[in-house]
Scaffold this motif. Structure first.
Motif, mmCIF file in Angstrom:
data_model
loop_
_atom_site.group_PDB
_atom_site.id
_atom_site.type_symbol
_atom_site.label_atom_id
_atom_site.label_comp_id
_atom_site.label_asym_id
_atom_site.label_seq_id
_atom_site.Cartn_x
_atom_site.Cartn_y
_atom_site.Cartn_z
ATOM 1 N N THR A 7 0.319 -18.497 -47.974
ATOM 2 C CA THR A 7 -0.120 -18.934 -49.326
ATOM 3 C C THR A 7 -0.672 -20.401 -49.143
ATOM 4 O O THR A 7 -0.067 -21.112 -48.941
ATOM 5 C CB THR A 7 0.857 -18.836 -50.386
ATOM 6 O OG1 THR A 7 1.551 -17.310 -50.394
ATOM 7 C CG2 THR A 7 0.186 -18.842 -51.591
ATOM 8 N N THR A 9 -1.266 -23.708 -50.675
ATOM 9 C CA THR A 9 -0.645 -24.288 -51.403
ATOM 10 C C THR A 9 -1.275 -24.863 -52.680
ATOM 11 O O THR A 9 -0.695 -25.106 -53.813
ATOM 12 C CB THR A 9 -0.115 -25.419 -50.520
ATOM 13 O OG1 THR A 9 0.865 -25.176 -49.684
ATOM 14 C CG2 THR A 9 0.787 -26.783 -51.414
ATOM 15 N N HIS A 10 -2.481 -25.520 -52.592
ATOM 16 C CA HIS A 10 -3.141 -26.024 -53.679
ATOM 17 C C HIS A 10 -3.726 -25.027 -54.669
ATOM 18 O O HIS A 10 -3.785 -25.116 -55.884
ATOM 19 C CB HIS A 10 -4.408 -26.827 -53.008
ATOM 20 C CG HIS A 10 -3.968 -28.228 -52.134
ATOM 21 N ND1 HIS A 10 -3.368 -29.037 -52.844
ATOM 22 C CD2 HIS A 10 -4.253 -28.233 -50.791
ATOM 23 C CE1 HIS A 10 -2.898 -29.894 -51.715
ATOM 24 N NE2 HIS A 10 -3.427 -29.336 -50.647
ATOM 25 N N GLY A 11 -4.077 -23.798 -54.198
ATOM 26 C CA GLY A 11 -4.738 -22.768 -55.106
ATOM 27 C C GLY A 11 -6.039 -23.398 -55.457
ATOM 28 O O GLY A 11 -6.555 -24.252 -54.991
ATOM 29 N N HIS A 13 -7.194 -23.973 -58.981
ATOM 30 C CA HIS A 13 -7.199 -24.827 -60.345
ATOM 31 C C HIS A 13 -8.426 -25.718 -60.186
ATOM 32 O O HIS A 13 -8.794 -26.193 -59.267
ATOM 33 C CB HIS A 13 -5.929 -25.456 -60.454
ATOM 34 C CG HIS A 13 -6.048 -26.013 -61.904
ATOM 35 N ND1 HIS A 13 -6.114 -27.229 -62.329
ATOM 36 C CD2 HIS A 13 -5.546 -25.576 -63.029
ATOM 37 C CE1 HIS A 13 -6.263 -27.407 -63.592
ATOM 38 N NE2 HIS A 13 -5.805 -26.266 -64.158
ATOM 39 N N ASN A 172 5.471 -21.831 -48.406
ATOM 40 C CA ASN A 172 4.007 -21.267 -48.481
ATOM 41 C C ASN A 172 3.847 -20.697 -46.901
ATOM 42 O O ASN A 172 2.619 -19.987 -46.804
ATOM 43 C CB ASN A 172 2.897 -21.899 -49.135
ATOM 44 C CG ASN A 172 3.122 -21.873 -50.562
ATOM 45 O OD1 ASN A 172 3.800 -20.944 -51.374
ATOM 46 N ND2 ASN A 172 2.501 -22.865 -51.315
ATOM 47 N N ARG A 218 -2.753 -31.524 -61.082
ATOM 48 C CA ARG A 218 -2.402 -30.612 -59.999
ATOM 49 C C ARG A 218 -0.970 -30.472 -60.169
ATOM 50 O O ARG A 218 -0.455 -29.394 -59.741
ATOM 51 C CB ARG A 218 -3.092 -31.305 -58.725
ATOM 52 C CG ARG A 218 -4.604 -30.936 -58.607
ATOM 53 C CD ARG A 218 -5.216 -31.685 -57.240
ATOM 54 N NE ARG A 218 -4.618 -31.128 -56.174
ATOM 55 C CZ ARG A 218 -5.397 -31.550 -55.030
ATOM 56 N NH1 ARG A 218 -6.308 -32.530 -55.047
ATOM 57 N NH2 ARG A 218 -4.883 -31.090 -53.894
ATOM 58 N N SER A 222 -1.535 -26.721 -61.038
ATOM 59 C CA SER A 222 -2.164 -25.793 -59.701
ATOM 60 C C SER A 222 -1.106 -25.004 -59.118
ATOM 61 O O SER A 222 0.139 -24.775 -59.634
ATOM 62 C CB SER A 222 -2.793 -26.889 -58.708
ATOM 63 O OG SER A 222 -1.407 -27.765 -58.314
ATOM 64 N N SER A 223 -1.583 -24.360 -58.159
ATOM 65 C CA SER A 223 -0.603 -23.522 -57.380
ATOM 66 C C SER A 223 0.777 -24.441 -57.005
ATOM 67 O O SER A 223 1.672 -23.761 -56.445
ATOM 68 C CB SER A 223 -1.192 -22.874 -56.291
ATOM 69 O OG SER A 223 -1.838 -21.912 -56.668
ATOM 70 N N THR A 226 3.200 -24.073 -59.369
ATOM 71 C CA THR A 226 3.770 -22.664 -59.687
ATOM 72 C C THR A 226 4.591 -22.300 -58.586
ATOM 73 O O THR A 226 5.290 -21.896 -58.876
ATOM 74 C CB THR A 226 2.484 -21.795 -59.462
ATOM 75 O OG1 THR A 226 1.368 -22.005 -60.406
ATOM 76 C CG2 THR A 226 2.725 -20.260 -59.971
ATOM 77 N N THR A 227 4.411 -22.677 -57.391
ATOM 78 C CA THR A 227 5.208 -22.457 -56.278
ATOM 79 C C THR A 227 6.594 -23.146 -56.498
ATOM 80 O O THR A 227 7.513 -22.642 -56.150
ATOM 81 C CB THR A 227 4.633 -22.620 -55.059
ATOM 82 O OG1 THR A 227 3.570 -21.943 -55.022
ATOM 83 C CG2 THR A 227 5.446 -22.411 -53.832
#
Length: 269
Positions: A7, A9-11, A13, A172, A218, A222-223, A226-227
């Motif tokens: 996954t 990590t940063h996504g 956003h 991730n 972030r 950001s993800s 979330t993670t």
């Protein structure tokens, strides 16, 4: 076709995309630029908002570059940038670099920038990059190493951020300290890497303010956040403390940060 198992990590956003949009060919892939020729066909894997890709296109006026991105939504911004700059020898496609849809030996150069640290099978991806590169062509990559970032002032909250980032990236399925092992991945993929290292340095007030503001957001939205929350790696309060630390750092008159990256340049035999 192979599928990515890790996954990102940063996504994607808005704060992340703004950060990635700062990247240019000159400040991010300088080690590769001397090897460009005007008529080359090039593949940029993990192109994101396309700022590096568009720069490279301008350097190969008789050639063509394709920007490949796993998340297709960000390509709208990349295409808009190319149109804004009047760049036509370029296209952007959605795809997974673990299983490229191109024939063997399609490209003169295949490169990625800050991508392999976020994938589950970096050696497999390098093998696929090698496959679609012509004999005598170049496979290139540049990856940061999060454990050797250096900054001043040395705020405790930023050390917490560094430790959290490592835990989140590994959760991730990625490798946050990819830079130090990048050359070994290349060798396992059957490549012979020529190694180098360069760094980004944010030291003037404008740069440190920009980097600080990015991670203030972030850290919370950001993800990355979330993670951390979904997996019990950090609480909302801990993330807020990290965000506050980035804000404090950015406001310090002597703030600076150095981000080292390791690079490989591999000529396919």
């Amino acid at each position: 076709m192979a599928k990515e198992t890790a996954t990102y990590t940063h996504g994607h956003h808005a704060s992340v995309v703004r950060s990635h949009s700062w990247r240019t060919a000159s400040n991010s892939i300088g080690f590769l630029l001397p090897h460009l020729k005007p008529n080359m066909r090039i593949l940029d894997i993990g192109c994101g908002p396309g700022t590096i890709t568009v720069d490279v296109a301008a350097l190969i006026p008789q050639g063509h570059i394709t920007g490949l991105e796993r998340v297709g939504s960000i390509l709208t911004q990349a295409r808009a940038l190319a149109e804004e700059k009047g760049i036509t020898n370029i296209d952007f496609v959605e795809g997974d670099a673990n299983g490229l849809s191109y024939e063997d030996g399609t490209f003169d150069i295949v490169f990625c920038h800050q991508v392999l640290q976020h994938v589950g099978e970096p050696v497999g991806m390098l093998k696929e990059m090698k496959r679609v590169t012509k004999t005598g062509g170049i496979v290139a990559a540049r990856e940061a190493d999060y454990s050797v970032f250096a900054w001043y002032p040395e705020l405790p909250g930023l050390k917490t951020w560094q430790e959290l980032y490592g835990r989140i990236a590994r959760k991730n399925g990625g490798t946050p300290n990819a830079g130090r092992v990048l050359h070994t991945w290349a060798k396992k993929a059957g490549l012979s890497p020529k190694c180098s290292a360069t760094m980004w340095c944010y030291a003037d007030k404008g740069d440190t303010k920009w980097w600080s503001e990015s991670w203030v957001e972030r850290s919370l939205y950001s993800s990355f956040a979330t993670t951390a929350l979904e997996n019990g790696i950090a609480s909302q309060g801990e993330l807020q403390a990290v965000s506050d630390a980035w804000k404090e750092w950015g406001e310090h008159e002597d703030a600076w940060i150095v981000i080292p990256s390791m690079e490989i340049l591999c000529f396919k035999e």
